[in-house]
Design an enzyme around this catalytic site. Structure first.
Site, PDB file in Angstrom:
ATOM      1  N   GLY A 160     -15.567  12.416   6.452  1.00  0.00           N
ATOM      2  CA  GLY A 160     -14.850  11.410   5.672  1.00  0.00           C
ATOM      3  C   GLY A 160     -14.799  10.131   6.477  1.00  0.00           C
ATOM      4  N   SER A 183     -12.996   8.535   9.510  1.00  0.00           N
ATOM      5  CA  SER A 183     -12.138   8.901  10.644  1.00  0.00           C
ATOM      6  C   SER A 183     -10.972   7.933  10.823  1.00  0.00           C
ATOM      7  CB  SER A 183     -12.964   8.978  11.935  1.00  0.00           C
ATOM      8  OG  SER A 183     -13.606   7.747  12.186  1.00  0.00           O
ATOM      9  N   CYS A 189     -18.612  15.691  11.423  1.00  0.00           N
ATOM     10  CA  CYS A 189     -18.794  14.248  11.242  1.00  0.00           C
ATOM     11  C   CYS A 189     -17.537  13.479  11.663  1.00  0.00           C
ATOM     12  CB  CYS A 189     -19.217  13.960   9.796  1.00  0.00           C
ATOM     13  SG  CYS A 189     -20.044  12.376   9.575  1.00  0.00           S
ATOM     14  N   HIS A 243     -23.153  18.104   8.377  1.00  0.00           N
ATOM     15  CA  HIS A 243     -22.236  18.718   7.410  1.00  0.00           C
ATOM     16  C   HIS A 243     -22.718  20.111   7.024  1.00  0.00           C
ATOM     17  CE1 HIS A 243     -19.834  15.092   6.428  1.00  0.00           C
ATOM     18  NE2 HIS A 243     -20.930  14.460   6.785  1.00  0.00           N
ATOM     19  N   GLU A 298     -21.140  22.365   5.643  1.00  0.00           N
ATOM     20  CA  GLU A 298     -20.530  22.750   4.368  1.00  0.00           C
ATOM     21  C   GLU A 298     -21.361  22.317   3.161  1.00  0.00           C
ATOM     22  OE1 GLU A 298     -18.981  18.583   5.092  1.00  0.00           O
ATOM     23  OE2 GLU A 298     -19.569  20.305   6.312  1.00  0.00           O
TER      24      GLU A 298
END
Length: 191
Positions: A47, A49, A79, A169, A171
């Protein structure tokens, strides 16, 4: 076992889907009261930071999470999450938790157009898919940090004690091995 997923901003829903595939219960950490529910490990998603760091402080969550990290709670940081953990940032005066002795270069691959996908080796796991989106990379590590993956001569995944951090990432790909490795850390820490 229950995992706390930082859900103040960023791509937390994708991590939730992976945990659902692995039948692992989780809780979204959105406000300070959520930190009172017991959990055994943390996920810091990708996202922004800067926004995540600001919200953690504004919502009164920063200090408690920082104490958990210092106490050895396992964390998977992807990330922006890597940036939150890093002890220093090459191109930014901020630093957040500072529990991971690495230096990170933010947006190292450029803006959105610098996003890319590759398959590369991750120590102990073999070749895995890696999706990079406005990704940072690790510019330097302390001797105590285990470098897990290097792509195009840049460090993109590290482990330090119970902290797993990567520029990419996991995910967003179908490969579950990064999350499984994290869950092993959680299990070992709990026992």
């Amino acid at each position: 076992m229950r995992i706390g997923i930082l859900a103040v901003q960023g791509a937390f829903a994708e991590h939730e889907k992976v945990l659902e595939q692995l039948n692992i219960p989780y809780i979204e950490l959105r406000k300070a009261e959520d930190l009172d529910t017991p959990y055994d490990g943390l996920i810091f998603p990708g996202g922004e930071s800067t926004v995540q760091g600001k919200l953690l402080k504004e919502l009164g969550m920063f200090d408690k999470i920082h104490a958990q990290l210092l106490d050895g709670m396992p964390v998977l940081a992807t990330c922006a999450g890597m940036i939150l953990l890093a002890s220093s940032l090459d191109n930014d005066t901020h630093h957040y938790f500072g529990t991971l002795p690495i230096s990170v270069k933010r947006n190292a691959y450029g803006r959105q157009l610098g996003s890319f996908h590759t398959i590369s080796e991750c120590k102990g796991l073999g070749d895995i898919p890696m999706t990079f989106i406005r990704a940072p990379y690790v510019s330097s590590v302390d001797d105590s940090v285990d470098v897990l993956s290097v792509v195009d001569s840049h460090i993109v995944a590290v482990q330090y004690e119970n902290q797993l951090a990567m520029s990419f990432h996991p995910e967003l790909d179908d490969d579950l091995r990064i999350h499984q490795r994290f869950l092993e850390l959680v299990q070992n820490h709990a026992s």
